[in-house]
Design a protein around this motif. Sequence first.
Motif, mmCIF file in Angstrom:
data_model
loop_
_atom_site.group_PDB
_atom_site.id
_atom_site.type_symbol
_atom_site.label_atom_id
_atom_site.label_comp_id
_atom_site.label_asym_id
_atom_site.label_seq_id
_atom_site.Cartn_x
_atom_site.Cartn_y
_atom_site.Cartn_z
ATOM 1 N N ALA A 112 -7.099 -4.483 3.073
ATOM 2 C CA ALA A 112 -7.461 -5.079 1.791
ATOM 3 C C ALA A 112 -8.491 -4.222 1.065
ATOM 4 O O ALA A 112 -8.410 -4.001 -0.154
ATOM 5 C CB ALA A 112 -8.000 -6.492 2.004
ATOM 6 N N ARG A 113 -9.463 -3.723 1.808
ATOM 7 C CA ARG A 113 -10.487 -2.862 1.191
ATOM 8 C C ARG A 113 -9.857 -1.595 0.624
ATOM 9 O O ARG A 113 -10.211 -1.153 -0.478
ATOM 10 C CB ARG A 113 -11.561 -2.519 2.220
ATOM 11 N N TYR B 26 -4.676 -3.405 -8.526
ATOM 12 C CA TYR B 26 -5.286 -4.589 -7.921
ATOM 13 C C TYR B 26 -5.219 -5.842 -8.799
ATOM 14 O O TYR B 26 -5.070 -6.956 -8.267
ATOM 15 C CB TYR B 26 -6.736 -4.309 -7.505
ATOM 16 N N SER C 146 -10.205 -12.176 -1.285
ATOM 17 C CA SER C 146 -11.342 -11.426 -1.797
ATOM 18 C C SER C 146 -11.881 -12.158 -3.018
ATOM 19 O O SER C 146 -11.124 -12.744 -3.798
ATOM 20 C CB SER C 146 -10.955 -9.997 -2.167
ATOM 21 N N TYR D 70 0.834 -1.200 0.000
ATOM 22 C CA TYR D 70 0.000 0.000 0.000
ATOM 23 C C TYR D 70 0.874 1.258 0.000
ATOM 24 O O TYR D 70 0.624 2.201 -0.760
ATOM 25 C CB TYR D 70 -0.937 0.017 1.209
ATOM 26 N N GLY E 289 -7.581 -12.232 -5.199
ATOM 27 C CA GLY E 289 -6.571 -11.683 -4.295
ATOM 28 C C GLY E 289 -6.757 -12.297 -2.916
ATOM 29 O O GLY E 289 -7.675 -13.082 -2.717
ATOM 30 N N LEU E 290 -5.887 -12.012 -1.961
ATOM 31 C CA LEU E 290 -4.852 -11.007 -1.998
ATOM 32 C C LEU E 290 -3.500 -11.601 -1.548
ATOM 33 O O LEU E 290 -2.539 -11.520 -2.251
ATOM 34 C CB LEU E 290 -5.184 -9.811 -1.067
ATOM 35 N N LEU F 242 -6.775 -1.287 -0.478
ATOM 36 C CA LEU F 242 -6.037 -1.652 -1.688
ATOM 37 C C LEU F 242 -6.965 -1.792 -2.883
ATOM 38 O O LEU F 242 -6.667 -1.316 -3.987
ATOM 39 C CB LEU F 242 -5.274 -2.963 -1.452
ATOM 40 N N ILE F 243 -8.100 -2.423 -2.671
ATOM 41 C CA ILE F 243 -9.056 -2.642 -3.761
ATOM 42 C C ILE F 243 -9.663 -1.333 -4.234
ATOM 43 O O ILE F 243 -9.780 -1.084 -5.452
ATOM 44 C CB ILE F 243 -10.153 -3.622 -3.307
ATOM 45 N N GLU F 244 -10.049 -0.478 -3.301
ATOM 46 C CA GLU F 244 -10.768 0.742 -3.648
ATOM 47 C C GLU F 244 -9.848 1.894 -4.020
ATOM 48 O O GLU F 244 -10.177 2.700 -4.899
ATOM 49 C CB GLU F 244 -11.673 1.156 -2.483
ATOM 50 N N PHE G 293 -2.841 -8.840 -8.053
ATOM 51 C CA PHE G 293 -3.080 -9.853 -7.027
ATOM 52 C C PHE G 293 -3.710 -11.129 -7.591
ATOM 53 O O PHE G 293 -3.739 -12.148 -6.897
ATOM 54 C CB PHE G 293 -3.963 -9.276 -5.923
ATOM 55 N N PRO H 297 -7.318 0.648 -7.889
ATOM 56 C CA PRO H 297 -7.869 -0.325 -8.846
ATOM 57 C C PRO H 297 -6.926 -0.614 -10.003
ATOM 58 O O PRO H 297 -7.010 -1.686 -10.617
ATOM 59 C CB PRO H 297 -9.160 0.350 -9.323
#
Length: 388
Positions: free
Chosen positions: A176-177, A187, A236, A63, A220-221, A179-181, A190, A184
């Motif tokens: 994790a949230r 992401y 995820s 991150y 992921g992740l 990283l995803i949001e 992963f 993108p």
Amino acid sequence: MTIAARFVAAPLALIFFALPAYAFDTKARAAYVLDQTTGTILMDKNAHEPLPPASMSKLMTLYVAFEAIRDGRLTLDERLPVSSHAMSYGGSTMFLDTQDQVRVEDLLRGIIVLSGNDACAVIAEALSPDGTEPGFARYMTQRAEQMGLENSTFMNSNGWPQAGHRMSVRDLAVLARHLIEDFPEFYPLFAETQFEFDGRAPSNINNRNPLLNMGIGADGLKTGHTNEAGYGLVGSAKQGDRRVIFVISGLDSERARAEEAGAIVNWSFRQFAEKTVAKAGEPIAEAEVWMGREQTVSLVAPDDLEILLPVLSSGPLTAEVVYRGPIEAPIEQGQQLAELVITPEELPEVRLPLVAEHAVPYGGFLVKVRTAAELLLARFTQGPAEQT
């Protein structure tokens, strides 16, 4: 004249039904399951306990690296030197040596797919405020706190066993949230199942995430394992419009980790479904207005309001409309005035916003006269105050 705010809770019967989902009895020491789409917590077992995260804490290093790339402090094509300290790491590595100058993109893939401890140290030393891995770990701890990670303390960049290096599974899910949001564009890395770096480690080219080849939407992740931490996974999966993020920790084997992770994904998608509470613009209730041209205003849904509920159904689900009022005019159209509060069995409380259907302007002189008369009438009908 002022009026004391009062708490209003209006009961509201909804038109759908729900039962608690069958509880999932996980074997993990700690587990956390979040439906990202609705923000619903589906499972919470020892979720706030600080535990050794092993390689799952590499997600924080990633991150910080993604932030540096976004901010222009690092580029994907930039080549970074490998120190003797980075080279000294054992375990999962990219087999880097001090003669290497490694592209940042290769280091990122080496961390995500190969779980390279050495690659993490190279990134850490490049971004550390003082050029050292411990300095980077201190920065990660500060940054994690800013992001809402409540039980995370980092002593190194890669999760190598070290006293005090801890994360909770809830913090890992929050990370994790993010990283995803937040990233993108990165992401998809992963979901890569293989990465070959310079032909150095033919036995270490496969992603250890057991879910990626199961055909269940997993993308992921990060896995993790040490003797102290046991086997863990930050995972995820996305099916249709829903995404689930989950973390498990403390399992006793790779097989147990794979079976538990697959079962959690299956349970999360099959036992719960999104249901619409109200359509956008649909009136839900009325709120009292103070000193307005109108005495009430309709409360409506600003958008389609959806919540996650167990699939099985039986009894009615009820809710409350909650606000503090009467609400003083003027009121703007679309202004949030209240919340629709729903508490499904076995799931956390859900609070959804309600807004004013239309504007209510200040009422002016006639409304002042009417309000004063109503207050005088109320005092008259209540009689004199009791003496104490």
